[in-house]
Scaffold this active site. Structure first.
Site, PDB file in Angstrom:
ATOM      1  N   GLY A  16       0.826  -1.206   0.000  1.00  0.00           N
ATOM      2  CA  GLY A  16       0.000   0.000   0.000  1.00  0.00           C
ATOM      3  C   GLY A  16       0.857   1.251   0.000  1.00  0.00           C
ATOM      4  O   GLY A  16       0.571   2.233   0.706  1.00  0.00           O
ATOM      5  N   ALA A  17       1.898   1.249  -0.833  1.00  0.00           N
ATOM      6  CA  ALA A  17       2.957   2.261  -0.749  1.00  0.00           C
ATOM      7  C   ALA A  17       2.485   3.685  -1.000  1.00  0.00           C
ATOM      8  O   ALA A  17       3.117   4.632  -0.508  1.00  0.00           O
ATOM      9  CB  ALA A  17       4.075   1.907  -1.738  1.00  0.00           C
ATOM     10  N   ASP A  42       1.736  -1.766  -4.633  1.00  0.00           N
ATOM     11  CA  ASP A  42       0.436  -1.105  -4.683  1.00  0.00           C
ATOM     12  C   ASP A  42      -0.467  -1.886  -5.621  1.00  0.00           C
ATOM     13  O   ASP A  42      -0.010  -2.781  -6.339  1.00  0.00           O
ATOM     14  CB  ASP A  42       0.570   0.351  -5.122  1.00  0.00           C
ATOM     15  CG  ASP A  42      -0.441   1.249  -4.411  1.00  0.00           C
ATOM     16  OD1 ASP A  42      -1.534   0.753  -4.061  1.00  0.00           O
ATOM     17  OD2 ASP A  42      -0.141   2.435  -4.202  1.00  0.00           O
ATOM     18  N   THR A 107      -6.538  -5.217   9.638  1.00  0.00           N
ATOM     19  CA  THR A 107      -7.576  -5.749  10.526  1.00  0.00           C
ATOM     20  C   THR A 107      -8.757  -6.240   9.691  1.00  0.00           C
ATOM     21  O   THR A 107      -8.831  -6.019   8.491  1.00  0.00           O
ATOM     22  CB  THR A 107      -8.052  -4.679  11.524  1.00  0.00           C
ATOM     23  OG1 THR A 107      -8.565  -3.546  10.804  1.00  0.00           O
ATOM     24  CG2 THR A 107      -6.907  -4.221  12.414  1.00  0.00           C
ATOM     25  N   MET A 132      -0.140  -1.202  16.240  1.00  0.00           N
ATOM     26  CA  MET A 132       1.308  -1.266  16.470  1.00  0.00           C
ATOM     27  C   MET A 132       1.783  -0.235  17.490  1.00  0.00           C
ATOM     28  O   MET A 132       2.963  -0.189  17.821  1.00  0.00           O
ATOM     29  CB  MET A 132       2.054  -1.028  15.153  1.00  0.00           C
ATOM     30  CG  MET A 132       1.722  -1.999  14.058  1.00  0.00           C
ATOM     31  SD  MET A 132       2.336  -3.657  14.399  1.00  0.00           S
ATOM     32  CE  MET A 132       1.704  -4.524  12.949  1.00  0.00           C
ATOM     33  N   HIS A 162     -12.658   6.892  14.432  1.00  0.00           N
ATOM     34  CA  HIS A 162     -11.643   6.911  13.385  1.00  0.00           C
ATOM     35  C   HIS A 162     -12.083   7.820  12.242  1.00  0.00           C
ATOM     36  O   HIS A 162     -13.234   8.255  12.178  1.00  0.00           O
ATOM     37  CB  HIS A 162     -11.381   5.498  12.839  1.00  0.00           C
ATOM     38  CG  HIS A 162     -10.515   4.662  13.723  1.00  0.00           C
ATOM     39  ND1 HIS A 162     -11.017   3.968  14.802  1.00  0.00           N
ATOM     40  CD2 HIS A 162      -9.181   4.420  13.701  1.00  0.00           C
ATOM     41  CE1 HIS A 162     -10.036   3.324  15.400  1.00  0.00           C
ATOM     42  NE2 HIS A 162      -8.912   3.577  14.759  1.00  0.00           N
ATOM     43  N   LYS A 166     -12.029   4.861   7.051  1.00  0.00           N
ATOM     44  CA  LYS A 166     -11.863   3.509   7.605  1.00  0.00           C
ATOM     45  C   LYS A 166     -13.031   2.628   7.181  1.00  0.00           C
ATOM     46  O   LYS A 166     -14.195   3.040   7.276  1.00  0.00           O
ATOM     47  CB  LYS A 166     -11.749   3.550   9.128  1.00  0.00           C
ATOM     48  CG  LYS A 166     -11.391   2.201   9.741  1.00  0.00           C
ATOM     49  CD  LYS A 166     -10.957   2.343  11.192  1.00  0.00           C
ATOM     50  CE  LYS A 166     -10.616   0.983  11.812  1.00  0.00           C
ATOM     51  NZ  LYS A 166      -9.502   0.314  11.118  1.00  0.00           N
ATOM     52  N   GLY A 172     -10.171  -2.906  14.695  1.00  0.00           N
ATOM     53  CA  GLY A 172      -9.474  -4.076  15.212  1.00  0.00           C
ATOM     54  C   GLY A 172      -8.956  -3.856  16.619  1.00  0.00           C
ATOM     55  O   GLY A 172      -8.940  -4.771  17.447  1.00  0.00           O
TER      56      GLY A 172
END
Length: 274
Positions: A16-17, A42, A107, A132, A162, A166, A172
């Site tokens: 997903g760069a 991507d 997620t 993370m 969010h 999203k 998640g």
């Protein structure tokens, strides 16, 4: 980075760069002393395909964004993936084939997809976590302690917010918080969760754990677990103001996986909280 340091650096590809999180991850890798960008992926049809992955930073990384998984992963030892379940599963299969370790921040996986990830961990090292952030994972430990002490006489509600883009709900992270709380008080989240309320619902069942979801604007991620008793309430909250915390946590995960031949791990393992 010297040629010697570059040779010893963690060679990381980013999925997903051209997305918001992908760019944050690329920037983190570019700024890390012990990492080098080795690939950028991507989706087919992305206007970013063929461009330098670090062009948005005004830098030339020498890595072109590609939709060819094998091409994008051929020089990488690790892939960091914050995409969508269907994309992550396709990446997982190629990573397993090529021996590329995987950091998964995606997620919304089904039970079958989670089982496939667990099976792949027999061959490669995988760190999978719904969040993370170091702070979020510390909060998860605090929630387990709080839930054990507040399991009688307190109603438990989880509220998350969010950004408008999203695609899954609850988040998640919110689900993980629910799982941690449910396990701590001896309940099964699958049978006690209530996802939203509407109309004449009757009195609240004290054995349930409620979820409420907010979507709007550019909110990075807010999570609150509310323990509501008689005469008092306790709120444990984490708020993210930047995706940078997720990127730095992902790099910590890569450094952890460097010492793991295979297996499935969580951020609690990475942070020594397990």
């Amino acid at each position: 980075m010297t040629s010697t340091a570059q040779a010893n650096a963690h060679r990381i590809a980013i999925a997903g760069a051209s997305g918001r999180m992908g760019r944050m991850l690329i920037e983190a890798v570019q700024n890390a002393d012990d990492a080098v960008l080795a690939g950028a992926l991507d989706i087919v049809g992305s206007p970013a395909l063929g461009s330098d992955a670090a062009a948005f930073l005004g830098q030339n990384s020498g890595v072109k964004i590609t939709s060819d998984l094998r091409e994008g992963l051929k020089d990488a030892k690790y892939l960091i993936d914050f995409t969508r379940p269907e994309g992550t599963m396709a990446h997982l299969r190629v990573c397993r084939e090529l021996g590329v370790n995987l950091v998964i921040g995606t997620t919304g996986f089904s039970d079958e997809q989670k089982a496939e990830i667990e099976d792949a961990a027999r061959d490669i090292a995988i760190m999978m976590a719904p969040n993370m952030s170091v702070g979020v994972n510390v909060v998860l430990k605090l929630l387990a302690q709080a839930a054990k002490a507040l399991k009688e006489g307190y109603d438990i509600e989880i509220i998350e917010a969010h950004h408008r883009h999203k695609v899954d709900a609850p988040s998640g992270t919110a689900l993980k918080m629910g799982e941690v709380v449910a396990e701590a008080i001896g309940r099964d989240l699958k049978t006690c969760a209530v996802y939203g309320r509407e109309g004449i619902t009757g009195e609240r069942d004290p054995s349930t754990i409620g979820f409420a979801t907010v979507r709007g604007g550019d909110i990075v991620g807010d999570h609150t677990v509310l323990f509501a008793g008689t005469g008092e309430r306790i709120e444990i909250t984490h708020k993210s103001s930047s995706r940078a915390t997720y990127a730095q946590g992902s790099l910590r995960a890569v450094r952890f996986l460097a010492h793991q031949p295979h297996g499935l791990f969580g951020m609690d393992d990475v942070l020594g909280l397990a």
